[in-house]
Design a protein around this motif. Sequence first.
Motif, PDB file in Angstrom:
ATOM      1  N   GLU A 123      -2.238   2.374   2.931  1.00 56.53           N
ATOM      2  CA  GLU A 123      -1.398   3.166   3.831  1.00 56.53           C
ATOM      3  C   GLU A 123       0.050   2.661   3.813  1.00 56.53           C
ATOM      4  OE1 GLU A 123      -3.483   2.766   7.503  1.00 56.53           O
ATOM      5  OE2 GLU A 123      -5.001   4.287   6.998  1.00 56.53           O
ATOM      6  N   ARG A 124       0.217   1.344   3.758  1.00 56.79           N
ATOM      7  CA  ARG A 124       1.567   0.779   3.708  1.00 56.79           C
ATOM      8  C   ARG A 124       2.254   1.129   2.390  1.00 56.79           C
ATOM      9  NH1 ARG A 124       2.997  -4.428   1.814  1.00 56.79           N
ATOM     10  NH2 ARG A 124       5.141  -5.010   2.386  1.00 56.79           N
ATOM     11  N   ALA A 125       1.519   1.057   1.289  1.00 58.98           N
ATOM     12  CA  ALA A 125       2.098   1.417  -0.009  1.00 58.98           C
ATOM     13  C   ALA A 125       2.560   2.868   0.000  1.00 58.98           C
ATOM     14  CB  ALA A 125       1.072   1.184  -1.115  1.00 58.98           C
ATOM     15  N   SER A 126       1.755   3.720   0.590  1.00 56.66           N
ATOM     16  CA  SER A 126       2.133   5.137   0.684  1.00 56.66           C
ATOM     17  C   SER A 126       3.407   5.295   1.515  1.00 56.66           C
ATOM     18  CB  SER A 126       0.986   5.928   1.311  1.00 56.66           C
ATOM     19  OG  SER A 126       1.373   7.260   1.566  1.00 56.66           O
ATOM     20  N   GLN A 127       3.463   4.618   2.652  1.00 58.71           N
ATOM     21  CA  GLN A 127       4.629   4.736   3.541  1.00 58.71           C
ATOM     22  C   GLN A 127       5.901   4.256   2.846  1.00 58.71           C
ATOM     23  OE1 GLN A 127       4.490   2.162   6.969  1.00 58.71           O
ATOM     24  NE2 GLN A 127       5.777   3.530   8.187  1.00 58.71           N
ATOM     25  N   LEU A 128       5.787   3.169   2.060  1.00 55.98           N
ATOM     26  CA  LEU A 128       6.954   2.621   1.379  1.00 55.98           C
ATOM     27  C   LEU A 128       7.440   3.495   0.230  1.00 55.98           C
ATOM     28  CD1 LEU A 128       6.008  -1.176   1.210  1.00 55.98           C
ATOM     29  CD2 LEU A 128       7.768  -0.104   2.651  1.00 55.98           C
ATOM     30  N   ASN A 129       6.627   4.453  -0.168  1.00 52.35           N
ATOM     31  CA  ASN A 129       6.956   5.281  -1.326  1.00 52.35           C
ATOM     32  C   ASN A 129       6.945   6.764  -0.981  1.00 52.35           C
ATOM     33  OD1 ASN A 129       7.050   3.431  -3.954  1.00 52.35           O
ATOM     34  ND2 ASN A 129       5.485   2.614  -2.567  1.00 52.35           N
ATOM     35  N   GLY A 130       7.629   7.089   0.081  1.00 47.73           N
ATOM     36  CA  GLY A 130       7.820   8.479   0.455  1.00 47.73           C
ATOM     37  C   GLY A 130       6.561   9.196   0.867  1.00 47.73           C
ATOM     38  N   ASP A 131       5.585   8.448   1.419  1.00 45.87           N
ATOM     39  CA  ASP A 131       4.313   9.014   1.878  1.00 45.87           C
ATOM     40  C   ASP A 131       3.497   9.625   0.736  1.00 45.87           C
ATOM     41  OD1 ASP A 131       4.574   8.287   4.544  1.00 45.87           O
ATOM     42  OD2 ASP A 131       5.761  10.072   5.008  1.00 45.87           O
ATOM     43  N   ARG A 132       3.766   9.189  -0.485  1.00 48.71           N
ATOM     44  CA  ARG A 132       2.953   9.643  -1.610  1.00 48.71           C
ATOM     45  C   ARG A 132       1.626   8.886  -1.634  1.00 48.71           C
ATOM     46  NH1 ARG A 132       6.657   8.997  -6.763  1.00 48.71           N
ATOM     47  NH2 ARG A 132       7.274   7.136  -5.592  1.00 48.71           N
ATOM     48  N   GLU A 179       2.872  -6.433 -16.720  1.00 52.28           N
ATOM     49  CA  GLU A 179       4.125  -6.343 -17.480  1.00 52.28           C
ATOM     50  C   GLU A 179       4.392  -4.913 -17.940  1.00 52.28           C
ATOM     51  OE1 GLU A 179       3.754  -9.090 -20.656  1.00 52.28           O
ATOM     52  OE2 GLU A 179       3.846 -10.870 -19.358  1.00 52.28           O
ATOM     53  N   ARG A 180       3.325  -4.236 -18.384  1.00 47.16           N
ATOM     54  CA  ARG A 180       3.506  -2.852 -18.830  1.00 47.16           C
ATOM     55  C   ARG A 180       3.876  -1.951 -17.656  1.00 47.16           C
ATOM     56  NH1 ARG A 180       0.998  -1.647 -23.879  1.00 47.16           N
ATOM     57  NH2 ARG A 180       1.608   0.508 -23.465  1.00 47.16           N
ATOM     58  N   LEU A 181       3.282  -2.188 -16.500  1.00 51.45           N
ATOM     59  CA  LEU A 181       3.622  -1.397 -15.318  1.00 51.45           C
ATOM     60  C   LEU A 181       5.071  -1.642 -14.895  1.00 51.45           C
ATOM     61  CD1 LEU A 181       0.332  -1.802 -13.250  1.00 51.45           C
ATOM     62  CD2 LEU A 181       1.228   0.324 -14.208  1.00 51.45           C
ATOM     63  N   GLU A 182       5.498  -2.901 -14.963  1.00 50.31           N
ATOM     64  CA  GLU A 182       6.892  -3.198 -14.641  1.00 50.31           C
ATOM     65  C   GLU A 182       7.827  -2.514 -15.625  1.00 50.31           C
ATOM     66  OE1 GLU A 182       6.822  -7.430 -14.651  1.00 50.31           O
ATOM     67  OE2 GLU A 182       6.387  -7.571 -12.502  1.00 50.31           O
ATOM     68  N   GLY A 183       7.423  -2.466 -16.897  1.00 49.11           N
ATOM     69  CA  GLY A 183       8.229  -1.768 -17.891  1.00 49.11           C
ATOM     70  C   GLY A 183       8.302  -0.278 -17.632  1.00 49.11           C
ATOM     71  N   ALA A 184       7.282   0.258 -16.938  1.00 45.49           N
ATOM     72  CA  ALA A 184       7.270   1.682 -16.591  1.00 45.49           C
ATOM     73  C   ALA A 184       8.005   1.967 -15.284  1.00 45.49           C
ATOM     74  CB  ALA A 184       5.828   2.185 -16.500  1.00 45.49           C
ATOM     75  N   GLY A 185       8.546   0.898 -14.656  1.00 48.58           N
ATOM     76  CA  GLY A 185       9.353   1.110 -13.465  1.00 48.58           C
ATOM     77  C   GLY A 185       8.737   0.650 -12.157  1.00 48.58           C
ATOM     78  N   ARG A 241       7.541  -2.000  -9.336  1.00 48.56           N
ATOM     79  CA  ARG A 241       8.008  -3.299  -8.895  1.00 48.56           C
ATOM     80  C   ARG A 241       7.031  -3.894  -7.882  1.00 48.56           C
ATOM     81  NH1 ARG A 241      10.088  -2.780 -12.800  1.00 48.56           N
ATOM     82  NH2 ARG A 241      12.298  -2.650 -13.369  1.00 48.56           N
ATOM     83  N   ASP A 242       6.708  -5.167  -8.112  1.00 52.18           N
ATOM     84  CA  ASP A 242       5.753  -5.852  -7.253  1.00 52.18           C
ATOM     85  C   ASP A 242       6.247  -5.875  -5.812  1.00 52.18           C
ATOM     86  OD1 ASP A 242       3.517  -7.344  -6.538  1.00 52.18           O
ATOM     87  OD2 ASP A 242       4.547  -9.241  -6.860  1.00 52.18           O
ATOM     88  N   GLY A 243       5.375  -5.476  -4.889  1.00 50.28           N
ATOM     89  CA  GLY A 243       5.718  -5.472  -3.481  1.00 50.28           C
ATOM     90  C   GLY A 243       6.476  -4.254  -3.024  1.00 50.28           C
ATOM     91  N   ALA A 244       6.858  -3.399  -3.976  1.00 49.96           N
ATOM     92  CA  ALA A 244       7.568  -2.165  -3.623  1.00 49.96           C
ATOM     93  C   ALA A 244       6.735  -0.938  -3.989  1.00 49.96           C
ATOM     94  CB  ALA A 244       8.927  -2.112  -4.319  1.00 49.96           C
ATOM     95  N   ALA A 245       6.332  -0.873  -5.263  1.00 53.31           N
ATOM     96  CA  ALA A 245       5.489   0.242  -5.702  1.00 53.31           C
ATOM     97  C   ALA A 245       4.230  -0.251  -6.406  1.00 53.31           C
ATOM     98  CB  ALA A 245       6.278   1.152  -6.636  1.00 53.31           C
TER      99      ALA A 245
END
Length: 271
Positions: free
Chosen positions: A52-61, A6-12, A14-18
């Motif tokens: 690796e997928r999480a990185s790809q979905l978030n601008g290769d960060r 919940e705190r992470l969601e409050g920080a922006g 999103r499950d399955g995205a970041a």
Amino acid sequence: MDKLLERLEGAGYRDGAAMFGAPYDFRYAVAPAGHPSRIGTEFFRSLKSLVERASQLNGDRPAIIVTHSYGGTLAHQFLIRQPLAWRRRFVRHFIPIAAPWGGLVLGMQALRKEYRSLQSSLWPLPSAKVFGAGQPLVSTKHRNYSASDVVGFLRDIGFGEGVGPYESRVLPLFEELPVCPRVPVTCVVGVGVPTPERMVYPRDDFEGTPGVDVGDGDGLVNLASLVAVEPEWRRGGPYFRMVKVASVNHAAILVDDRALGIVIREIQRAN
């Protein structure tokens, strides 16, 4: 871990995205090189793909890996099995919360119950590197057991079948202190909670409720284990912090506002 999510969601996030979960079935245990571990091998393969997928979905960060308890030792095993170039490319920060790097005294008590049926039941056994070779951790009327007497302890509690897996699958992973993963690390631990350091049985049959001597820790994991990696990792890594949260226990560290504030701050700082 609902409150942390919940705190992470409050920080922006999103499950399955970041934000992604990677639960592990601790009925099974990963194994050292040369020993089969189908579940562990598949999990590490899937976790690598997820990072690796999480990185790809978030601008290769690169990703931030946050764990609790033995999730920390599991993630550490994952990290050190990846090439250093991969770690530097895909892992921005590792945040283990309440990780028992050298086992725990209560790990010996747990083996007297049905918990021994789990492959991972031997993981929490205390390490002599952390608890010393001669310090009594369990005592009966006529014998003391230290972290160097685990084999004798297993046999004496009627768990002789655990000796082989302990010597071949656990000691190669945990006999020495965990090596620095060479990625930025922040350890968050609870301290100042009475934690069992020695259990004393009145007879030699391990029956009855033992007397308990307590020391510092988070109520489950002893302080010596929580901070065991600090000297080496502070010297050998690119960045290391050890954050101690007073008077918060092993489970409450995931819901305590002070502890959660620290975890969120470290995530945001890494980003």
